[in-house]
Design a protein around this motif. Structure first.
Motif, PDB file in Angstrom:
ATOM      1  N   ALA A   7       0.836  -1.210   0.000  1.00  0.00           N
ATOM      2  CA  ALA A   7       0.000   0.000   0.000  1.00  0.00           C
ATOM      3  C   ALA A   7       0.866   1.254   0.000  1.00  0.00           C
ATOM      4  CB  ALA A   7      -0.923  -0.005   1.218  1.00  0.00           C
ATOM      5  N   SER A   8       2.041   1.202   0.645  1.00  0.00           N
ATOM      6  CA  SER A   8       2.923   2.375   0.646  1.00  0.00           C
ATOM      7  C   SER A   8       3.528   2.594  -0.743  1.00  0.00           C
ATOM      8  CB  SER A   8       4.031   2.202   1.679  1.00  0.00           C
ATOM      9  OG  SER A   8       3.449   2.088   2.959  1.00  0.00           O
ATOM     10  N   ALA A  51       3.231   5.888  -2.977  1.00  0.00           N
ATOM     11  CA  ALA A  51       4.337   6.552  -3.687  1.00  0.00           C
ATOM     12  C   ALA A  51       3.959   6.781  -5.144  1.00  0.00           C
ATOM     13  CB  ALA A  51       5.600   5.697  -3.577  1.00  0.00           C
ATOM     14  N   ALA A  52       3.287   5.785  -5.733  1.00  0.00           N
ATOM     15  CA  ALA A  52       2.891   5.886  -7.141  1.00  0.00           C
ATOM     16  C   ALA A  52       1.824   6.959  -7.359  1.00  0.00           C
ATOM     17  CB  ALA A  52       2.380   4.537  -7.636  1.00  0.00           C
ATOM     18  N   ALA A 111       5.768  10.847  -0.339  1.00  0.00           N
ATOM     19  CA  ALA A 111       4.494  10.124  -0.448  1.00  0.00           C
ATOM     20  C   ALA A 111       4.638   8.719   0.131  1.00  0.00           C
ATOM     21  CB  ALA A 111       4.036  10.050  -1.906  1.00  0.00           C
ATOM     22  N   PHE A 112       5.788   8.087  -0.120  1.00  0.00           N
ATOM     23  CA  PHE A 112       6.026   6.746   0.425  1.00  0.00           C
ATOM     24  C   PHE A 112       6.089   6.790   1.949  1.00  0.00           C
ATOM     25  CE2 PHE A 112       8.807   3.289   1.861  1.00  0.00           C
ATOM     26  CZ  PHE A 112       8.133   2.198   1.322  1.00  0.00           C
ATOM     27  N   ALA A 113       6.861   7.757   2.492  1.00  0.00           N
ATOM     28  CA  ALA A 113       7.017   7.842   3.947  1.00  0.00           C
ATOM     29  C   ALA A 113       5.677   8.126   4.632  1.00  0.00           C
ATOM     30  CB  ALA A 113       8.040   8.929   4.297  1.00  0.00           C
ATOM     31  N   VAL A 148       3.491   5.822   7.366  1.00  0.00           N
ATOM     32  CA  VAL A 148       2.944   6.288   8.649  1.00  0.00           C
ATOM     33  C   VAL A 148       1.457   5.992   8.735  1.00  0.00           C
ATOM     34  CG1 VAL A 148       2.448   8.326  10.049  1.00  0.00           C
ATOM     35  CG2 VAL A 148       4.685   8.093   8.948  1.00  0.00           C
ATOM     36  N   ILE A 149       0.704   6.339   7.693  1.00  0.00           N
ATOM     37  CA  ILE A 149      -0.752   6.195   7.815  1.00  0.00           C
ATOM     38  C   ILE A 149      -1.185   4.725   7.745  1.00  0.00           C
ATOM     39  CG2 ILE A 149      -1.383   8.537   7.122  1.00  0.00           C
ATOM     40  CD1 ILE A 149      -1.887   7.630   4.346  1.00  0.00           C
TER      41      ILE A 149
END
Lengths: 311, 210
Positions: A228-229, A233-234, A246-248, A252-253
């Motif tokens: 999902a991360s 990012a994508a 976006a990945f980081a 977290v979420i």
């Protein structure tokens, strides 16, 4: 904005079509009376409805999104209060929570009044609700009753309202695009739930919290959170973030979402129920579907506000 | 039903759903069109509305609540809702003043093919005990209509939604559980039948099950 909206809607519909097709194939192979497949089909069908409602709310803009999440909060509050020990003595406090606090919270979110909606429930409702509960003069279970009522408001109203609150962030160069922040949050967190389920069913063997949520496995968690991360990012191109950011943020979420599910499972176990409600076929109640969003939305909101918002 | 009654019925059912998200649990019997006498616990004026809401529409049209005329005929609005919308069998609960026998009224409704919904406690239970002792009406109905199924119906949580004296409802999820049908057994006396009916109803209470 509209171009992006159509592309994203097309992507989501493609995923749903593939899921529906895959479920039909599984049904043919496993037989129509397989309970797991029946539940899977019910879940996918409910997703069609949820996507349709979200799309309509997005098209209606700020008002549509605020009203949609206010309705979700109402349904979630109804589910949460059902499982509490609140008594007839708390009637006025609870009536105020549902008919005054909830509307004021969403009104201030709709107005983008950060100074109000960020403290109204944690400060004003927190102090005023137990005062209303004392008026009946009943001390039995008092701390339990007022704590549960405050928890209900924090979980079902305060946290949920941080999804539409993303619309009031003021990010330079991103004006008019805040709906995509909501899309990003919900798609990443919900697909993490789905991918955890899929990875868990495919590879899961090491139970991660057998006493709280026996279906959660380490393989499901790692596979779901990572995939999902990567999806998050994508999706960087619809956000104000870089690919790495976006990945980081997705990491977290999705982790908050996972632990949110665990917390809400612990509450359900304690109260001896399997689901919070029954209104979303295959999923359970509103809180069953929203638990991961509830725990990730306020954190996502504050990280984005701290680093990207002009304030 | 005329248009005004239909609209009012839809509004009442919609409101009940919004506040309670009520769900019918058909545990002992299926929701099919058969003549029945439903008997339920009574905590709130809204009890009947919840049963009505979870009944499928075709059953709903043929299910008439038995209610006190002293409550439902006191204002124009109440009597419109009681008579025209709910099609209630309105009985006079006071034996001294009444000139129609409630048993005769209920029997007439059953002869017409309708089902009945009644609250054998006779009045709202606002205390701590799960049920008040049943009045004997249920036994007399069973004696007069031995071929009609009697179905216990447990209404859960509505007393928390609307405690006594409350002006606004608190939204909470309610359930209405339908138990297995029962009938008067051969040579069963009043006390035994009522005790059996009471325990069949209390057994549906979810708190008892946990």
């Amino acid at each position: 904005m509209n171009g992006h909206f159509i592309i994203l809607l097309g992507l989501v519909l493609t995923v749903l079509l593939i899921a529906t097709g895959a479920a039909q194939l599984l049904k043919r192979r496993a037989g129509a009376d397989n309970l797991t497949i029946q539940n899977l089909t019910a879940r996918i069908n409910a997703w069609w409805v949820m996507v349709a409602i979200m799309a309509i709310a997005f098209l209606a803009g700020t008002a549509g999104v605020v009203i949609l999440f206010a309705i979700c909060s109402f349904a979630a509050l109804r589910e949460f209060l059902t499982l509490t020990n609140t008594a007839a003595a708390d009637h006025w406090a609870l009536a105020a929570a549902v008919f005054i606090v909830l509307p004021l919270q969403y009104l201030s979110v709709g107005m983008g009044w950060y100074g109000f909606y960020s403290i109204f429930i944690p400060v004003y409702a927190f102090l005023l609700m137990p005062i209303l509960s004392t008026l009946h003069g009943q001390s039995k279970n008092f701390l339990i009753r007022v704590s549960e009522a405050q928890w209900a408001l924090m979980i079902a109203v305060f946290c949920v309202s941080h999804v539409p609150a993303l619309l009031s962030l003021n990010i330079p160069g991103y004006e008019g695009k805040n709906l995509f922040l909501i899309f990003f949050l919900i798609v990443v967190v919900q697909s993490s739930d789905v991918l955890q389920y899929v990875w868990g069913k495919l590879l899961g063997c090491r139970k991660i919290a057998p006493t709280l949520s026996p279906s959660k496995t380490l393989e499901g968690l790692v596979g779901g959170v990572i995939s999902a991360s990567l999806l998050g990012a994508a999706l960087f191109w619809i956000t104000p973030f870089s690919v790495l950011q976006a990945f980081a943020l997705s990491l977290v979420i999705t982790l908050m979402g996972f632990f949110g599910g665990l917390v809400m499972s612990a509450i359900k176990r304690d109260r001896g129920v399997k689901d919070w409600g029954h209104l979303i076929a295959g999923h359970g109640g509103f809180i069953d579907r929203l638990d991961s969003v509830i725990f990730s939305a306020p954190i996502f909101f504050h990280i984005v506000r701290f680093y990207w918002d002009l304030h | 039903m005329n248009l005004a009654s239909r609209i009012t019925a839809a509004l009442i059912v919609g409101f009940a759903r919004a506040v309670t998200a009520v769900r019918g649990v058909w545990e002992g019997i299926a929701p099919v069109q058969e003549q029945r006498i439903y008997f339920a616990n009574h905590n709130s004026h809204g009890d009947f509305v919840l049963i009505w809401t979870v009944l499928p529409p075709d059953l709903r049209l043929r299910a008439r609540p038995v209610a006190g005329a002293d409550y439902w005929l006191t204002s124009k609005l109440k009597s419109f809702i009681g008579r025209d919308v709910f099609n209630a069998v309105l009985i006079d609960r006071n034996p001294e003043t009444r000139n129609v026998d409630p048993m005769a009224q209920m029997s007439a409704a059953l002869k017409g093919g309708d089902s009945l919904i009644l609250f054998p406690e006779g009045t709202r239970n606002t205390g701590q005990s799960p049920l008040l002792p049943f009045k004997s009406g249920l036994f007399h109905l069973a004696t007069a209509n031995p071929e009609i199924d009697m179905v216990p119906v447990w209404i859960e949580n509505l007393n928390r939604v609307m405690p006594k004296g409350a002006l606004v409802p608190i939204p909470l999820i309610c359930t209405v559980t339908f138990g297995a049908a029962m009938r008067l057994e051969a040579d069963e006396d009043k006390a035994n039948f009522l005790a059996r009916a009471e325990s069949a109803l209390v057994a549906l209470n979810p708190e008892r099950k946990n």
